[in-house]
Structure formats: structure tokens, C-alpha cells
Scaffold this active site. Sequence first.
Site, PDB file in Angstrom:
ATOM      1  CG  ASN A  35      -1.981  -0.981   1.009  1.00  0.00           C
ATOM      2  OD1 ASN A  35      -2.392  -1.597  -0.131  1.00  0.00           O
ATOM      3  ND2 ASN A  35      -2.891  -1.518   1.934  1.00  0.00           N
ATOM      4  NE  ARG A 104     -11.079   2.954  -2.167  1.00  0.00           N
ATOM      5  CZ  ARG A 104     -12.269   3.498  -2.296  1.00  0.00           C
ATOM      6  NH1 ARG A 104     -13.173   3.104  -3.264  1.00  0.00           N
ATOM      7  NH2 ARG A 104     -12.605   4.513  -1.378  1.00  0.00           N
ATOM      8  CG  ASP A 319      -5.926  -4.529   4.772  1.00  0.00           C
ATOM      9  OD1 ASP A 319      -7.217  -4.459   4.454  1.00  0.00           O
ATOM     10  OD2 ASP A 319      -4.959  -3.733   4.248  1.00  0.00           O
ATOM     11  CB  ILE A 341     -12.591  -0.557   8.258  1.00  0.00           C
ATOM     12  CG1 ILE A 341     -11.899  -0.541   9.637  1.00  0.00           C
ATOM     13  CG2 ILE A 341     -12.296   0.363   7.475  1.00  0.00           C
ATOM     14  CD1 ILE A 341     -11.863   0.777  10.256  1.00  0.00           C
ATOM     15  NE  ARG A 411      -5.362  -6.741  -5.966  1.00  0.00           N
ATOM     16  CZ  ARG A 411      -6.444  -6.407  -5.230  1.00  0.00           C
ATOM     17  NH1 ARG A 411      -7.666  -7.104  -4.771  1.00  0.00           N
ATOM     18  NH2 ARG A 411      -6.460  -5.103  -4.522  1.00  0.00           N
TER      19      ARG A 411
HETATM   20  C1  UD1 Z   1      -6.848   1.345   2.103  1.00  0.00           C
HETATM   21  C2  UD1 Z   1      -6.014   0.292   2.034  1.00  0.00           C
HETATM   22  C3  UD1 Z   1      -6.767  -0.769   2.270  1.00  0.00           C
HETATM   23  C4  UD1 Z   1      -7.141  -0.897   3.788  1.00  0.00           C
HETATM   24  C5  UD1 Z   1      -7.838   0.444   3.999  1.00  0.00           C
HETATM   25  C6  UD1 Z   1      -8.531   0.608   5.633  1.00  0.00           C
HETATM   26  C7  UD1 Z   1      -4.555   0.904  -0.134  1.00  0.00           C
HETATM   27  C8  UD1 Z   1      -4.440   0.895  -1.433  1.00  0.00           C
HETATM   28  N1  UD1 Z   1      -5.816   0.139   0.664  1.00  0.00           N
HETATM   29  O1  UD1 Z   1      -7.919   1.322   1.481  1.00  0.00           O
HETATM   30  O2  UD1 Z   1      -5.842  -2.181   2.147  1.00  0.00           O
HETATM   31  O3  UD1 Z   1      -8.228  -2.048   4.228  1.00  0.00           O
HETATM   32  O4  UD1 Z   1      -7.188   1.401   3.660  1.00  0.00           O
HETATM   33  O5  UD1 Z   1      -7.290   0.512   6.340  1.00  0.00           O
HETATM   34  O6  UD1 Z   1      -3.877   1.653   0.554  1.00  0.00           O
HETATM   35  N2  UD1 Z   1     -14.776   5.984   2.983  1.00  0.00           N
HETATM   36  C9  UD1 Z   1     -15.690   6.880   2.678  1.00  0.00           C
HETATM   37  N3  UD1 Z   1     -15.696   7.827   1.608  1.00  0.00           N
HETATM   38  C10 UD1 Z   1     -14.360   8.200   1.050  1.00  0.00           C
HETATM   39  C11 UD1 Z   1     -13.406   7.149   1.347  1.00  0.00           C
HETATM   40  C12 UD1 Z   1     -13.653   5.938   2.227  1.00  0.00           C
HETATM   41  O7  UD1 Z   1     -16.674   6.745   3.457  1.00  0.00           O
HETATM   42  O8  UD1 Z   1     -14.345   8.904   0.386  1.00  0.00           O
HETATM   43  C13 UD1 Z   1     -15.113   4.790   3.966  1.00  0.00           C
HETATM   44  C14 UD1 Z   1     -14.794   3.419   3.165  1.00  0.00           C
HETATM   45  O9  UD1 Z   1     -16.190   3.087   2.871  1.00  0.00           O
HETATM   46  C15 UD1 Z   1     -14.368   2.523   4.492  1.00  0.00           C
HETATM   47  C16 UD1 Z   1     -13.660   3.788   5.219  1.00  0.00           C
HETATM   48  O10 UD1 Z   1     -14.002   4.945   4.842  1.00  0.00           O
HETATM   49  O11 UD1 Z   1     -15.473   1.941   5.089  1.00  0.00           O
HETATM   50  C17 UD1 Z   1     -12.299   3.561   5.275  1.00  0.00           C
HETATM   51  O12 UD1 Z   1     -11.491   3.272   3.847  1.00  0.00           O
HETATM   52  P1  UD1 Z   1     -10.305   3.998   3.297  1.00  0.00           P
HETATM   53  O13 UD1 Z   1      -9.478   4.242   4.517  1.00  0.00           O
HETATM   54  O14 UD1 Z   1     -10.454   5.106   2.183  1.00  0.00           O
HETATM   55  O15 UD1 Z   1      -9.659   2.755   2.589  1.00  0.00           O
HETATM   56  P2  UD1 Z   1      -8.810   2.780   1.327  1.00  0.00           P
HETATM   57  O16 UD1 Z   1      -7.947   3.925   1.097  1.00  0.00           O
HETATM   58  O17 UD1 Z   1      -9.689   2.251   0.103  1.00  0.00           O
END
Ligand code: UD1
Length: 456
Positions: A35, A104, A319, A341, A411
Amino acid sequence: MICGSQKKSYLKSQNLKIFGQGKLNGRVKISGAKNSSLVLLAASLLTNEKIILDNVPRLTDIENMGNILKNLGVDLVFKKNRLEIDSKNISIKELPYELVNGLRASFFCIGALLSKFGEAKVPLPGGCKIGLRPIDEHINGLKALGAEILIEEGIVKAKIKGNKNKLCGTHIKLKCPSVGATETLIMAASLAEGRTIIENAAREPEIQDLCQMLNKMGAKIYDSGKEKIFIDGVNKLNGCIHKVIPDRIEAGTFLIAAAATSSSIKISPVIPNHLEAVTHKLQESGCLIKIKGNSIQIKGKEIKGVDVETAPFPGFPTDLQAPFTALMTIADGNSKITETIFENRMNHIHLLKKMGANIKLNKNVAYIKGVKTIKGMDLAGSDLRSSAALIIAGMIAKGSSKIYGLEHLDRGYENFESKLKMLGIKITRVFDKKNLMYKEIKIDSESEDIQKFNAA
Ligand code: UD1
């Protein structure tokens, strides 16, 4: 050269054959963080000078991100685990849907592209089933920084408002501490005019790694790793050499695998405080943990059931929820695993139940009653971490298992089976020519009441 989709179906016809009830013994080298590497690749777009990244894991996610960058005109050279990135000839165009689909992290390029070129067009992430994971935090933050954003036919079109050529520093308060949104906004703010404050920022180590690299490039970012981050925009960012931090999720997976098989192993290099929530839970479940410098030694004992609730860093990582659930299936006593999460990250539960685990699932809470043993089966993981969980379950189980879903596993885990093999596990990658098994098992990997979900 095999193209992405060919490679995916080729991987779908492979499985890992595991002989259960094995033990791990010895030392394992932990790879660089997936990541971190993904976001550092996106950050390399912010400069016209060369970025050299060391300790980059060789994974399909990294390869896919590399292909996205190449498509923009970035020159990329991979030598073992060193990646040389030269973005000086980049021409701004739309990121290709076929490449962005399913990865993503590629969406996180939007912040870097927008602040450097004044515009960016990036397809919505997450494949055809759009709407799985929101991007509102990214969008609202970019708007607050002065971007105009339109979403048309699945493409997010962003450009700096009016006739300005720079984003404008501002105060952003995230609704939830999203890792990706924090990263997108840090990259966007690095080249903005003036100061940006991000409140309720995510504190994950990968964000700290990003800020360290950006600061080496000449950015002015303060207090990364805290809930309030300050970014003073600069005019230009330079090249640098940066070593990616060790992968705490890979490290945690090996610790859990050792615990699940009552084994003793030493993992290094790691940054032990990145793994505190995990080592504490393993200690609570009865394992002996010794931390020395950049290594962690674990001695698995009889496992007691413990409760786990996932949380943003420094809490227990989502994770590692699936691998830890696999461990709890054979614990002495009861445990309760709560996923906080992601709303649908329980795809492994019905598969573990097929192996004989006693689990009751109520929405995102798994109630587990430990059993003496589970049995080997042929199953397919449906996302990266559930595949890892099934491999751990296969190592615990009586008899042999064939675990499919390697297109997910590859991956995120570099040389997973060869590392396990070196530790003494009987595991072989088998190419199933007819691919019939996968078709059957694919049905098994879907459960009617569990939505398919692509995490990581
Ligand atoms: C990253 C990691 C993933 C990990 C996750 C949480 C990468 C490539 N992936 O994913 O492995 O599982 O962090 O530690 O780094 N959310 C919203 N709005 C947004 C964005 C997120 O509501 O605009 C919510 C999501 O639906 C989720 C939560 O926030 O419920 C956490 O997501 P987020 O921290 O953004 O995960 P990623 O960055 O996608």
C-alpha cells in the site's frame, strides 16, 4: 508478455495445494509494503525528476499501477526490488478504465495529477459494480482545495476552478479518517498555494511513508501520523531516493500463520510499533512474542479465544481480520470478531464454516466457538485477505486443501508460497489445465447473503 486479463485468467486456473497440520520454523524476510508502494508511485507523478524507490514488492497490483503510469508516458524501470520512475515526459490524458478497474489505489493519482497539471480525468474505482466504496471524502476535499468536479459516465473529471493554475490551501475536516482520501489530499495540497490543514486525517504508517518521501522531494508536511496534518504548498518538487517501509500486513499474516500452527518463527525487517495491535492480540491469545530491533519472534502456544474489533491505525487492521478469524477457528473457547471499517468484509466466514469451523455471522460480527480441528477442502478466496485466511486455514486443517483465488493473493503477497515452503510448509502451486475445479469452486466462494467486495 502476458497482458492483464490473460494473466488474470491464467492465475484463476492455478491453485495452492497445501498439506495441512504442518509447522513453520525459521526466519522469514518481510517485503516492502504494497500500500505504500502504490501511493508512492502515484506521488512520483508530482515531479519531473527521477524517483528511485527501493524495497518495492513484485506484485500484480504494483505491475498494474506501473502500467497505468506507463500509459501516461511515465518511464518505469524495475530492477529486482528497485523501481526507477521518470515522469518528465508525462502527457495528461484520461486514465484507462480497463487498467483502473479493480485497482482502487489508481484513483489516488487524481490528487497528484490535478495539482501538477490543473486537470485530471480518472474513472471511478472498483470495477463495474460501482458504488461499493465511496469516494466522497476525496471529492469534497479536492473541491475545498479549489477544484471543480464533474462525474460523467463513470469518469471523475476534475480541474482547477476559474483561471487559476494552482489549487488553494484550505482547512479540511474528513468525516472519517480515510487512508486513500488523506493520501489524495496530501498529494494535492503539496503543490497548492498556501497552507492546508487536514483534520481527522488517517494515521496509517503508509501515510507517514508518503509524507516522508514527499518531504525528501521538497514538500513541507508537518505532523503526519497525527490526526491533524499541516501542509505548506511549494512551487516544485524534486526527485529523490526512498526505501519503502516493510509490509505490516504481510508481517502480521506470517505471525498469525505461526500462531495457528503452534510454530516458532522470526520475521524481519519490520517496524514493531506498526504491528502493536496485532502482537498484543497474539499475546492475549497465548503466544510468546519477543521484539528485538527490527525483528519479531513468535512462539505459538495453545491458542485461547480473544475478541477483536478492527479500527483505523493504531487499532487492529481490517486487512488482518480475515487471517485472524482463521486463527480463532481452532482457539480454545469463544471469540467475537467485529469488522468496523468495511461493511461487507466477511466473505471468508462461510468458507471457514465449510471446513468445519463453528461460526455464527450476524452482519459484520462473527461469533466463533473454537473447534479441535478443521478439515482440508478445495475452496476459492474471493479477495486478497480472504485468500490469505484460507491458506492459513489450509495449514491448520487435517488433510490437504487446494486454495484457488490466486489472482487475488498475488496482488498483495510477494512469493507467499515460496516463503511458506522455506519455513517448512508443504505447499505447491498447481496449474489446473482444465480449470474445471475453479468453475465449481467459484460458486462456493459466493454466498447469497454476502455481497462481493473488493478490499485493499
Ligand atoms: C486502504 C488500503 C486497504 C485498507 C484500508 C483501511 C490501500 C491501497 N488500501 O484502502 O488495504 O483495508 O485502507 O485500512 O492503501 N470512505 C468513505 N468515503 C471516502 C473514502 C472512504 O466513506 O471517500 C470509507 C470507506 O467506505 C471505508 C472507510 O472509509 O468504510 C475506510 O476506507 P479507506 O480508509 O478510504 O480505505 P482505502 O484507502 O480505500
